[in-house]
Design a protein around this motif. Structure first.
Motif, PDB file in Angstrom:
ATOM      1  N   GLU A  39      20.041   8.454  16.941  1.00 41.00           N
ATOM      2  CA  GLU A  39      19.717   8.506  15.515  1.00 41.00           C
ATOM      3  C   GLU A  39      18.328   7.872  15.378  1.00 41.00           C
ATOM      4  O   GLU A  39      17.311   7.977  14.721  1.00 41.00           O
ATOM      5  CB  GLU A  39      20.623   7.749  14.576  1.00 41.00           C
ATOM      6  CG  GLU A  39      20.168   7.610  13.136  1.00 41.00           C
ATOM      7  CD  GLU A  39      20.386   8.962  12.500  1.00 41.00           C
ATOM      8  OE1 GLU A  39      19.431   9.072  11.403  1.00 41.00           O
ATOM      9  OE2 GLU A  39      20.908  10.208  13.024  1.00 41.00           O
ATOM     10  N   ARG A  86      15.687  10.239  16.327  1.00 40.18           N
ATOM     11  CA  ARG A  86      15.543  11.243  15.292  1.00 40.18           C
ATOM     12  C   ARG A  86      14.472  10.570  14.137  1.00 40.18           C
ATOM     13  O   ARG A  86      13.611  11.441  13.652  1.00 40.18           O
ATOM     14  CB  ARG A  86      16.844  11.741  14.859  1.00 40.18           C
ATOM     15  CG  ARG A  86      16.732  12.918  13.646  1.00 40.18           C
ATOM     16  CD  ARG A  86      18.067  13.159  13.239  1.00 40.18           C
ATOM     17  NE  ARG A  86      18.563  12.349  12.241  1.00 40.18           N
ATOM     18  CZ  ARG A  86      18.240  12.478  10.776  1.00 40.18           C
ATOM     19  NH1 ARG A  86      17.501  13.484  10.438  1.00 40.18           N
ATOM     20  NH2 ARG A  86      18.665  11.568  10.098  1.00 40.18           N
ATOM     21  N   ARG A  87      14.786   9.475  13.705  1.00 42.17           N
ATOM     22  CA  ARG A  87      13.907   8.711  12.845  1.00 42.17           C
ATOM     23  C   ARG A  87      12.665   8.831  12.945  1.00 42.17           C
ATOM     24  O   ARG A  87      11.848   8.362  12.395  1.00 42.17           O
ATOM     25  CB  ARG A  87      14.696   7.455  12.452  1.00 42.17           C
ATOM     26  CG  ARG A  87      16.066   7.803  11.626  1.00 42.17           C
ATOM     27  CD  ARG A  87      16.613   6.496  11.234  1.00 42.17           C
ATOM     28  NE  ARG A  87      17.617   6.427  10.494  1.00 42.17           N
ATOM     29  CZ  ARG A  87      18.710   5.509  10.239  1.00 42.17           C
ATOM     30  NH1 ARG A  87      18.586   4.524  10.653  1.00 42.17           N
ATOM     31  NH2 ARG A  87      19.718   5.835   9.674  1.00 42.17           N
ATOM     32  N   ARG A 144       8.864  13.025   8.854  1.00 39.20           N
ATOM     33  CA  ARG A 144       9.451  13.780   7.789  1.00 39.20           C
ATOM     34  C   ARG A 144       8.673  13.947   6.679  1.00 39.20           C
ATOM     35  O   ARG A 144       7.708  12.892   6.483  1.00 39.20           O
ATOM     36  CB  ARG A 144      10.691  12.953   7.241  1.00 39.20           C
ATOM     37  CG  ARG A 144      11.542  12.892   8.769  1.00 39.20           C
ATOM     38  CD  ARG A 144      12.805  11.948   8.111  1.00 39.20           C
ATOM     39  NE  ARG A 144      13.935  12.920   7.340  1.00 39.20           N
ATOM     40  CZ  ARG A 144      15.051  12.526   7.139  1.00 39.20           C
ATOM     41  NH1 ARG A 144      15.298  11.395   7.210  1.00 39.20           N
ATOM     42  NH2 ARG A 144      15.609  13.458   6.353  1.00 39.20           N
ATOM     43  N   HIS A 198      15.692  17.312  21.143  1.00 39.55           N
ATOM     44  CA  HIS A 198      17.108  17.230  20.642  1.00 39.55           C
ATOM     45  C   HIS A 198      18.093  17.695  21.453  1.00 39.55           C
ATOM     46  O   HIS A 198      19.116  16.757  21.333  1.00 39.55           O
ATOM     47  CB  HIS A 198      16.958  18.405  19.374  1.00 39.55           C
ATOM     48  CG  HIS A 198      18.259  18.494  18.755  1.00 39.55           C
ATOM     49  ND1 HIS A 198      18.836  17.271  17.569  1.00 39.55           N
ATOM     50  CD2 HIS A 198      19.312  19.312  18.618  1.00 39.55           C
ATOM     51  CE1 HIS A 198      19.679  17.744  16.990  1.00 39.55           C
ATOM     52  NE2 HIS A 198      20.088  18.704  17.481  1.00 39.55           N
ATOM     53  N   SER A 251      15.233  21.483  10.530  1.00 41.27           N
ATOM     54  CA  SER A 251      16.530  20.927  10.461  1.00 41.27           C
ATOM     55  C   SER A 251      16.775  19.806  11.082  1.00 41.27           C
ATOM     56  O   SER A 251      17.502  18.964  10.964  1.00 41.27           O
ATOM     57  CB  SER A 251      17.527  22.218  10.615  1.00 41.27           C
ATOM     58  OG  SER A 251      17.459  23.288  10.036  1.00 41.27           O
ATOM     59  N   HIS A 302      15.101  16.734   9.041  1.00 43.08           N
ATOM     60  CA  HIS A 302      15.393  16.568   7.716  1.00 43.08           C
ATOM     61  C   HIS A 302      16.906  16.665   7.132  1.00 43.08           C
ATOM     62  O   HIS A 302      17.433  16.603   6.227  1.00 43.08           O
ATOM     63  CB  HIS A 302      14.738  17.544   6.626  1.00 43.08           C
ATOM     64  CG  HIS A 302      13.236  17.206   6.898  1.00 43.08           C
ATOM     65  ND1 HIS A 302      12.216  17.631   7.878  1.00 43.08           N
ATOM     66  CD2 HIS A 302      12.388  16.641   5.815  1.00 43.08           C
ATOM     67  CE1 HIS A 302      11.047  17.274   7.340  1.00 43.08           C
ATOM     68  NE2 HIS A 302      11.084  16.489   6.491  1.00 43.08           N
ATOM     69  N   HIS A 303      17.874  17.495   8.209  1.00 48.13           N
ATOM     70  CA  HIS A 303      19.248  17.760   7.912  1.00 48.13           C
ATOM     71  C   HIS A 303      20.066  17.438   8.997  1.00 48.13           C
ATOM     72  O   HIS A 303      19.674  16.636   9.414  1.00 48.13           O
ATOM     73  CB  HIS A 303      19.229  19.290   7.576  1.00 48.13           C
ATOM     74  CG  HIS A 303      18.418  19.765   6.543  1.00 48.13           C
ATOM     75  ND1 HIS A 303      18.570  19.388   5.187  1.00 48.13           N
ATOM     76  CD2 HIS A 303      17.303  20.799   6.292  1.00 48.13           C
ATOM     77  CE1 HIS A 303      17.712  20.127   4.407  1.00 48.13           C
ATOM     78  NE2 HIS A 303      16.942  20.860   5.097  1.00 48.13           N
ATOM     79  N   ASP A 304      21.181  17.911   9.010  1.00 48.18           N
ATOM     80  CA  ASP A 304      22.267  17.236   9.654  1.00 48.18           C
ATOM     81  C   ASP A 304      22.305  18.425  11.118  1.00 48.18           C
ATOM     82  O   ASP A 304      21.807  19.457  11.090  1.00 48.18           O
ATOM     83  CB  ASP A 304      23.510  17.197   9.233  1.00 48.18           C
ATOM     84  CG  ASP A 304      24.084  18.391   8.482  1.00 48.18           C
ATOM     85  OD1 ASP A 304      23.638  19.510   8.517  1.00 48.18           O
ATOM     86  OD2 ASP A 304      25.048  18.201   7.368  1.00 48.18           O
ATOM     87  N   ALA A 305      23.318  18.014  12.006  1.00 49.59           N
ATOM     88  CA  ALA A 305      23.589  18.937  13.197  1.00 49.59           C
ATOM     89  C   ALA A 305      24.183  20.414  12.899  1.00 49.59           C
ATOM     90  O   ALA A 305      23.892  21.208  13.628  1.00 49.59           O
ATOM     91  CB  ALA A 305      24.452  18.111  14.326  1.00 49.59           C
TER      92      ALA A 305
END
Length: 283
Positions: free
Chosen positions: A3, A6-7, A11, A155, A262, A265-268
């Protein structure tokens, strides 16, 4: 992928409508009243009201897209007039006419046929205009806040493999060549319809540019993948004559755009969905 990693990826900020309206009042002297957020969109939009009671929509965008929107309207495409543009704290914002209608509840064949007809109206609209230059596909380098490459590289092995394929396609130097007007985000979420399903508006022209209007149909095909032959048949018929080289370049752009967005900004589940669309869609 953690995480924390990802952050670390940039964004896109959501529209801060109250702050922007205060700054517009300071800059222009026009005080607009915020009515509430507009539905849909990734960055956001808001409904606002002028002192004389007119209702409009506040969005982030490019003031230079206004003349392109005007061209589309002159060709019979239902578009919103730009009523005010301002540069607010490093962001360009636009107040535009509020069109009637609402986003379609569910795309159907009637909507697809109407969108194809709108696409036909874009043909050659910029043939007599020296600018803008054709749009970029960003297959070998990052786009301006979207189509970022590193998120796919980091990713997962699956997204890294997709990125490698995108780079191979991009190495052939495909461009969005042509004199058509290209919307660049042509999907049902950017269409308004009335209660009978008739299109009343095509919105979100921020990315509009010169190029090949069939790119917009590839975008629509990408978004509607899985919708069945009633939706996809008319699109596949129109796109049958596009060379594999050109089609794959457009598909690669959409694959990069949707998977990158995605991831950031979004989930898996969203990432997996767009990978499932992207991977088998190349010719």
């Amino acid at each position: 992928m953690t995480e924390a990693v990802r952050r670390a990826w940039p964004r896109s900020a959501r529209l801060d409508a109250p702050l922007i309206l205060e700054r517009i009042a300071e800059i222009t002297g026009v005080r607009l009243v915020l009515e509430g957020p507009a539905a849909g969109g990734e960055v956001g939009a808001a409904y606002v009201r002028w002192p004389d009671g007119r209702r409009s929509v506040l969005t982030e965008g490019r003031s230079r897209s206004g003349p392109l929107v005007d061209r589309a309207r002159q060709a019979g495409v239902p578009t919103a007039r730009h009523e005010l543009a301002a540069h607010v704290d490093g962001r360009r914002v636009i107040v535009q006419q509020r069109l009637p209608g609402s986003p379609p509840h569910k795309p159907d064949a009637h909507l697809v046929r109407q969108m194809i007809a709108i696409n036909d109206r874009m043909a050659g609209l910029l043939a007599d205009v020296p600018a803008p230059t054709p749009g970029e596909l960003h297959l070998t380098a990052d786009g301006p806040g979207f189509c970022l490459h590193q998120p796919l590289a980091e990713h997962s092995t699956r997204t890294a493999a997709l990125l490698e394929r995108i780079h191979r396609i991009g190495a052939d130097g495909p461009v969005l060549a042509g004199d058509d007007l290209v919307h660049m985000d042509f999907h049902p979420g950017n269409v308004l319809v009335d209660t009978q399903g008739r299109v009343t508006g095509l919105i979100d022209w921020d990315g509009a540019t010169r190029g090949d209007r069939l790119f917009d149909l590839v975008t629509l095909r990408f978004v509607l993948t899985g919708g069945g032959p009633g939706l996809l048949g008319p699109l596949d018929q129109r796109l049958a004559g596009v060379s594999a080289h050109r089609y794959n370049a457009y598909w690669a752009h959409m694959s990069l755009r949707m998977v990158d967005w995605s991831i950031r900004h979004h989930d898996a589940a969203a990432v997996d969905h767009w990978l499932d669309v992207a991977e088998p869609g190349f010719r």
